[in-house]
Design an enzyme around this catalytic site. Structure first.
Site, PDB file in Angstrom:
ATOM      1  CB  CYS A 116      45.523  39.126  47.935  1.00  0.00           C
ATOM      2  SG  CYS A 116      44.103  39.549  46.933  1.00  0.00           S
ATOM      3  CG  HIS A 256      47.815  36.565  45.468  1.00  0.00           C
ATOM      4  ND1 HIS A 256      46.705  35.885  45.902  1.00  0.00           N
ATOM      5  CD2 HIS A 256      47.366  37.731  44.926  1.00  0.00           C
ATOM      6  CE1 HIS A 256      45.625  36.596  45.635  1.00  0.00           C
ATOM      7  NE2 HIS A 256      45.995  37.722  45.040  1.00  0.00           N
ATOM      8  CG  ASN A 286      42.682  37.019  43.352  1.00  0.00           C
ATOM      9  OD1 ASN A 286      42.777  36.526  44.469  1.00  0.00           O
ATOM     10  ND2 ASN A 286      43.139  38.230  43.070  1.00  0.00           N
TER      11      ASN A 286
HETATM   12  O1  UT7 Z   1      44.799  40.208  44.053  1.00  0.00           O
HETATM   13  C1  UT7 Z   1      45.006  41.525  44.487  1.00  0.00           C
HETATM   14  C2  UT7 Z   1      45.906  42.258  43.592  1.00  0.00           C
HETATM   15  N1  UT7 Z   1      45.341  42.371  42.276  1.00  0.00           N
HETATM   16  C3  UT7 Z   1      46.091  42.166  41.194  1.00  0.00           C
HETATM   17  O2  UT7 Z   1      47.240  41.813  41.308  1.00  0.00           O
HETATM   18  C4  UT7 Z   1      45.476  42.444  39.841  1.00  0.00           C
HETATM   19  C5  UT7 Z   1      46.438  43.208  38.963  1.00  0.00           C
HETATM   20  N2  UT7 Z   1      45.869  43.590  37.684  1.00  0.00           N
HETATM   21  C6  UT7 Z   1      45.561  42.722  36.692  1.00  0.00           C
HETATM   22  O3  UT7 Z   1      45.657  41.536  36.863  1.00  0.00           O
HETATM   23  C7  UT7 Z   1      45.170  43.262  35.349  1.00  0.00           C
HETATM   24  O4  UT7 Z   1      45.447  44.669  35.323  1.00  0.00           O
HETATM   25  C8  UT7 Z   1      43.668  43.049  34.984  1.00  0.00           C
HETATM   26  C9  UT7 Z   1      43.439  41.576  34.735  1.00  0.00           C
HETATM   27  C10 UT7 Z   1      42.792  43.527  36.117  1.00  0.00           C
HETATM   28  C11 UT7 Z   1      43.314  43.801  33.694  1.00  0.00           C
HETATM   29  O5  UT7 Z   1      44.188  43.455  32.656  1.00  0.00           O
HETATM   30  P1  UT7 Z   1      44.962  44.581  31.816  1.00  0.00           P
HETATM   31  O6  UT7 Z   1      45.747  43.867  30.817  1.00  0.00           O
HETATM   32  O7  UT7 Z   1      45.691  45.440  32.786  1.00  0.00           O
HETATM   33  O8  UT7 Z   1      43.768  45.329  31.106  1.00  0.00           O
HETATM   34  P2  UT7 Z   1      43.372  46.877  31.185  1.00  0.00           P
HETATM   35  O9  UT7 Z   1      42.640  47.149  32.455  1.00  0.00           O
HETATM   36  O10 UT7 Z   1      44.550  47.725  30.851  1.00  0.00           O
HETATM   37  O11 UT7 Z   1      42.366  46.946  29.969  1.00  0.00           O
HETATM   38  C12 UT7 Z   1      42.815  46.800  28.604  1.00  0.00           C
HETATM   39  C13 UT7 Z   1      41.599  46.824  27.696  1.00  0.00           C
HETATM   40  C14 UT7 Z   1      40.672  48.008  27.956  1.00  0.00           C
HETATM   41  O12 UT7 Z   1      40.123  48.407  26.710  1.00  0.00           O
HETATM   42  P3  UT7 Z   1      40.714  49.674  25.928  1.00  0.00           P
HETATM   43  O13 UT7 Z   1      40.564  50.835  26.876  1.00  0.00           O
HETATM   44  O14 UT7 Z   1      42.141  49.346  25.635  1.00  0.00           O
HETATM   45  O15 UT7 Z   1      39.827  49.741  24.737  1.00  0.00           O
HETATM   46  C15 UT7 Z   1      39.584  47.418  28.818  1.00  0.00           C
HETATM   47  O16 UT7 Z   1      38.357  48.102  28.677  1.00  0.00           O
HETATM   48  O17 UT7 Z   1      40.815  45.658  27.916  1.00  0.00           O
HETATM   49  C16 UT7 Z   1      39.477  46.027  28.224  1.00  0.00           C
HETATM   50  N3  UT7 Z   1      38.925  45.058  29.152  1.00  0.00           N
HETATM   51  C17 UT7 Z   1      38.319  43.949  28.745  1.00  0.00           C
HETATM   52  N4  UT7 Z   1      38.048  43.455  27.524  1.00  0.00           N
HETATM   53  C18 UT7 Z   1      37.407  42.267  27.453  1.00  0.00           C
HETATM   54  C19 UT7 Z   1      38.954  45.082  30.509  1.00  0.00           C
HETATM   55  N5  UT7 Z   1      38.363  43.994  30.995  1.00  0.00           N
HETATM   56  C20 UT7 Z   1      37.954  43.260  29.916  1.00  0.00           C
HETATM   57  C21 UT7 Z   1      37.289  42.038  29.776  1.00  0.00           C
HETATM   58  N6  UT7 Z   1      37.039  41.581  28.530  1.00  0.00           N
HETATM   59  N7  UT7 Z   1      36.909  41.285  30.836  1.00  0.00           N
END
Ligand code: UT7
Length: 335
Positions: A116, A256, A286
């Site tokens: 990115c 970004h 993104n």
């Molecule tokens: O551009 C290059 C660099 N990339 C970035 O900067 C991305 C950085 N990361 C992020 O933006 C975030 O970590 C994400 C958007 C990818 C994910 O958000 P998060 O708040 O970190 O969620 P998580 O991965 O910790 O997941 C929390 C919960 C999980 O469920 P449990 O285990 O707590 O039951 C996931 O399974 O949310 C669940 N989950 C979803 N639920 C509904 C993950 N994706 C989804 C979804 N819809 N799409």
């Protein structure tokens, strides 16, 4: 040094028409508009659906629009750098294909992959050729068909990414506008946390890699999130400090567009009010190497000559960086 500065003298973009919104996504995977808006801040993203087009299609359209709008002859372009993680092919470079499609015949052109951060790295690279007097006109284009590597069965990644291309023209200037300073960094320990498992030389494509869905983006979201917040904010503060800038001196932050919460955290650490932060993640998601120029394109009408702008980015690698520039012109050229 020649005493020349490199300056952005135009910006253009191309977006596919198809809009994939959260409602449609929630029929594809177990997710909801509410979760995506709260955790990421994306409502919809553009998708290039026509088969056989690829990133160069968007990139060439953006470059053609840029040349048109800045009234630049394709034959006058000396250099084209395409920042992308979704090249049309492993080789040749997508930049070569874009140049061909845009009628650019007198340039050398190549791709740059810094995740990115690719656009920022590419802009800083073009800057060097301009400042040494080696060339006069460079095009830097971020072009991505992210949908070609997104797994639409993986709810953790499929809401995030969108397709787009945006391009800037970079030329020498002798006034005090232009690209002033940049900090570019990388750390290869990021590999396990954000990558594409197969399709490269380490793991070439095979029936097994396809069956295991290894040609898609793999991301450990929370881990990447923490790095993105701290590294983007650290470099942005560092570049402000070493150029004697306070938050009051800054007209715009161009961050970004990975996650609304990352953007807000970075702006908070820089003490910037939200009116000074370019945000279009809600509409486009993104778009990887295209996010920064896509913001500049959307805000171009509002930019004024001399505006102090900070670009900040973080991506796969890991790679990250910040650039301080003084905007070179008022409004949109050619209008
Ligand atoms: O551009 C290059 C660099 N990339 C970035 O900067 C991305 C950085 N990361 C992020 O933006 C975030 O970590 C994400 C958007 C990818 C994910 O958000 P998060 O708040 O970190 O969620 P998580 O991965 O910790 O997941 C929390 C919960 C999980 O469920 P449990 O285990 O707590 O039951 C996931 O399974 O949310 C669940 N989950 C979803 N639920 C509904 C993950 N994706 C989804 C979804 N819809 N799409």
């Amino acid at each position: 040094m020649t005493g020349l500065r490199a300056s952005i003298t135009g910006v253009a973009a191309d977006l596919p028409e198809y809009i994939l919104n959260n409602e449609e996504l929630s029929r594809m995977v177990d997710t909801s508009d509410e979760w995506i808006m709260t955790r990421i801040g994306i409502r919809e993203r553009r998708i290039l659906r026509e088969p056989g087009k690829g990133s160069s299609h968007l990139g060439a359209n953006a470059v053609k629009a840029l040349l048109d709008k800045t009234r630049t002859k394709p034959s006058d372009i000396d250099l084209v750098i395409c920042a992308t993680v979704t090249p049309d092919h492993q080789f040749p470079a997508t930049a070569n294909i874009i140049s061909h499609k845009a009628g650019i015949k007198n340039a050398f052109s190549y791709d740059l992959n810094a995740g990115c951060s690719g656009f920022l790295y590419a802009l800083a690279t073009a800057q060097q050729f301009i400042e040494t007097g080696k060339i006069k006109k460079a095009v830097v284009v971020g072009a991505e068909q992210m949908s070609s590597i997104v797994d639409y069965q993986d709810r953790a990644t499929c809401p995030i990414f969108g397709d787009a291309a945006a391009a800037v023209l970079v030329e020498p200037t002798e006034d005090d506008t232009g690209l002033v300073d940049s900090i570019l960094q990388s750390d290869g320990t990021g590999l396990p946390h954000l990558h594409q498992k197969a399709g490269g030389s380490v793991k070439p494509a095979s029936h097994e890699t396809v069956n295991a869905r290894e040609h898609f983006i793999y991301q450990e979201g929370q881990y990447v999130f923490k790095w993105a917040v701290s590294k983007m904010a650290d470099v942005s503060l560092e570049i402000m400090k070493r150029n004697g800038l306070t938050h009051e001196d800054i007209a715009w932050l161009v961050p970004h567009q990975a996650n609304m919460r990352i953007i807000e955290a970075v702006a908070r650490r820089m003490k910037l009010e939200k009116e000074k932060v370019m945000v279009n993640i809600e509409k486009f998601g993104n778009t990887t190497a295209a996010t920064l120029p896509l913001c500049l394109w959307e805000w171009e009408e509002r930019l004024k000559k001399g505006d102090n702008i900070i670009l900040a980015t973080f991506g796969a690698g890991f790679t990250w960086g910040a650039m301080y520039l003084k905007w070179g012109y008022d409004g949109s050229p050619g209008t």
